[in-house]
Design a protein around this motif. Structure first.
Motif, PDB file in Angstrom:
ATOM      1  N   VAL A 124      -1.245  -1.728  -6.431  1.00  0.00           N
ATOM      2  CA  VAL A 124      -0.822  -3.389  -6.382  1.00  0.00           C
ATOM      3  C   VAL A 124      -1.596  -4.071  -7.504  1.00  0.00           C
ATOM      4  O   VAL A 124      -2.892  -3.911  -6.985  1.00  0.00           O
ATOM      5  CB  VAL A 124      -1.119  -4.068  -4.763  1.00  0.00           C
ATOM      6  N   PRO A 125      -1.675  -4.229  -8.309  1.00  0.00           N
ATOM      7  CA  PRO A 125      -2.383  -4.842  -9.786  1.00  0.00           C
ATOM      8  C   PRO A 125      -2.930  -6.369  -8.855  1.00  0.00           C
ATOM      9  O   PRO A 125      -1.950  -7.596  -8.286  1.00  0.00           O
ATOM     10  CB  PRO A 125      -1.033  -5.066 -10.694  1.00  0.00           C
ATOM     11  N   PRO A 126      -4.253  -6.514  -8.968  1.00  0.00           N
ATOM     12  CA  PRO A 126      -4.819  -7.934  -8.504  1.00  0.00           C
ATOM     13  C   PRO A 126      -3.570  -8.620  -8.818  1.00  0.00           C
ATOM     14  O   PRO A 126      -3.206  -9.585  -8.339  1.00  0.00           O
ATOM     15  CB  PRO A 126      -5.818  -7.890  -8.434  1.00  0.00           C
ATOM     16  N   ALA A 127      -3.241  -8.774 -10.407  1.00  0.00           N
ATOM     17  CA  ALA A 127      -2.771  -9.813 -11.060  1.00  0.00           C
ATOM     18  C   ALA A 127      -1.698 -10.315 -10.779  1.00  0.00           C
ATOM     19  O   ALA A 127      -1.684 -11.612 -10.572  1.00  0.00           O
ATOM     20  CB  ALA A 127      -2.764  -9.550 -12.917  1.00  0.00           C
ATOM     21  N   HIS A 128      -0.509  -9.395 -10.011  1.00  0.00           N
ATOM     22  CA  HIS A 128       0.414  -9.851  -9.762  1.00  0.00           C
ATOM     23  C   HIS A 128       0.312 -10.447  -8.162  1.00  0.00           C
ATOM     24  O   HIS A 128       0.857 -11.395  -7.948  1.00  0.00           O
ATOM     25  CB  HIS A 128       1.244  -8.426  -9.548  1.00  0.00           C
ATOM     26  N   LEU A 151       4.708  -5.784  -2.127  1.00  0.00           N
ATOM     27  CA  LEU A 151       5.022  -4.890  -0.262  1.00  0.00           C
ATOM     28  C   LEU A 151       5.719  -3.417   0.130  1.00  0.00           C
ATOM     29  O   LEU A 151       5.201  -2.000   0.352  1.00  0.00           O
ATOM     30  CB  LEU A 151       5.539  -5.273   0.816  1.00  0.00           C
ATOM     31  N   ALA A 152       6.542  -2.858  -1.341  1.00  0.00           N
ATOM     32  CA  ALA A 152       7.932  -1.987  -1.470  1.00  0.00           C
ATOM     33  C   ALA A 152       6.422  -0.947  -1.705  1.00  0.00           C
ATOM     34  O   ALA A 152       6.062   0.585  -1.433  1.00  0.00           O
ATOM     35  CB  ALA A 152       8.570  -2.379  -1.899  1.00  0.00           C
ATOM     36  N   ARG A 153       5.526  -1.613  -2.805  1.00  0.00           N
ATOM     37  CA  ARG A 153       4.431  -0.553  -3.681  1.00  0.00           C
ATOM     38  C   ARG A 153       3.362   0.107  -3.205  1.00  0.00           C
ATOM     39  O   ARG A 153       2.920   1.078  -3.046  1.00  0.00           O
ATOM     40  CB  ARG A 153       4.051  -1.555  -5.213  1.00  0.00           C
ATOM     41  N   ALA A 154       2.579  -1.023  -2.089  1.00  0.00           N
ATOM     42  CA  ALA A 154       2.281  -0.849  -1.624  1.00  0.00           C
ATOM     43  C   ALA A 154       2.079  -0.010  -0.240  1.00  0.00           C
ATOM     44  O   ALA A 154       1.321   0.723   0.126  1.00  0.00           O
ATOM     45  CB  ALA A 154       1.101  -1.598  -0.363  1.00  0.00           C
TER      46      ALA A 154
END
Length: 104
Positions: free
Chosen positions: A29-33, A20-23
């Motif tokens: 936001v890497p889909p794999a994460h 959420l912080a990255r977004a």
């Protein structure tokens, strides 16, 4: 198994915070994460560590801590129908788009 419950929920919460912080900072936001986090939430449900409602409440709480507007105000109060558990609506902010040529 009971001893690991707080550890699993703590890990889910930490990963939610990170994504959420990255977004909300505008980063990818890497889909794999995101998918890995959704899988962890599904595992927590299956193992009886938390209920679907508890996990959704955790997501809403963490989301609203980072976002300028609540999840319900952005996606509507019935957002869960569009994103059935364990799907999480985590996306980065849209990049500003400038026209490359003047309209004629």
């Amino acid at each position: 198994m009971r001893e690991q419950e707080p550890e699993l929920l703590g890990e889910i919460s930490q990963r939610l915070d990170k994504l959420l912080a990255r977004a909300h900072e505008g980063h990818d936001v890497p889909p794999a994460h995101k998918h890995r986090l959704e899988g962890m939430m599904q595992a927590a449900l299956i193992c009886g560590v938390a209920t679907e409602n508890e996990l959704r409440a955790l997501f809403i709480l963490r989301h609203d801590a980072y976002a300028p507007a609540s999840l319900a105000s952005v996606l509507g109060k019935n957002w869960g129908k569009a994103y059935p558990f364990p799907n999480l609506p985590i996306y980065m902010k849209r990049a500003p788009v400038e026209p490359s040529a003047a309209d004629k």
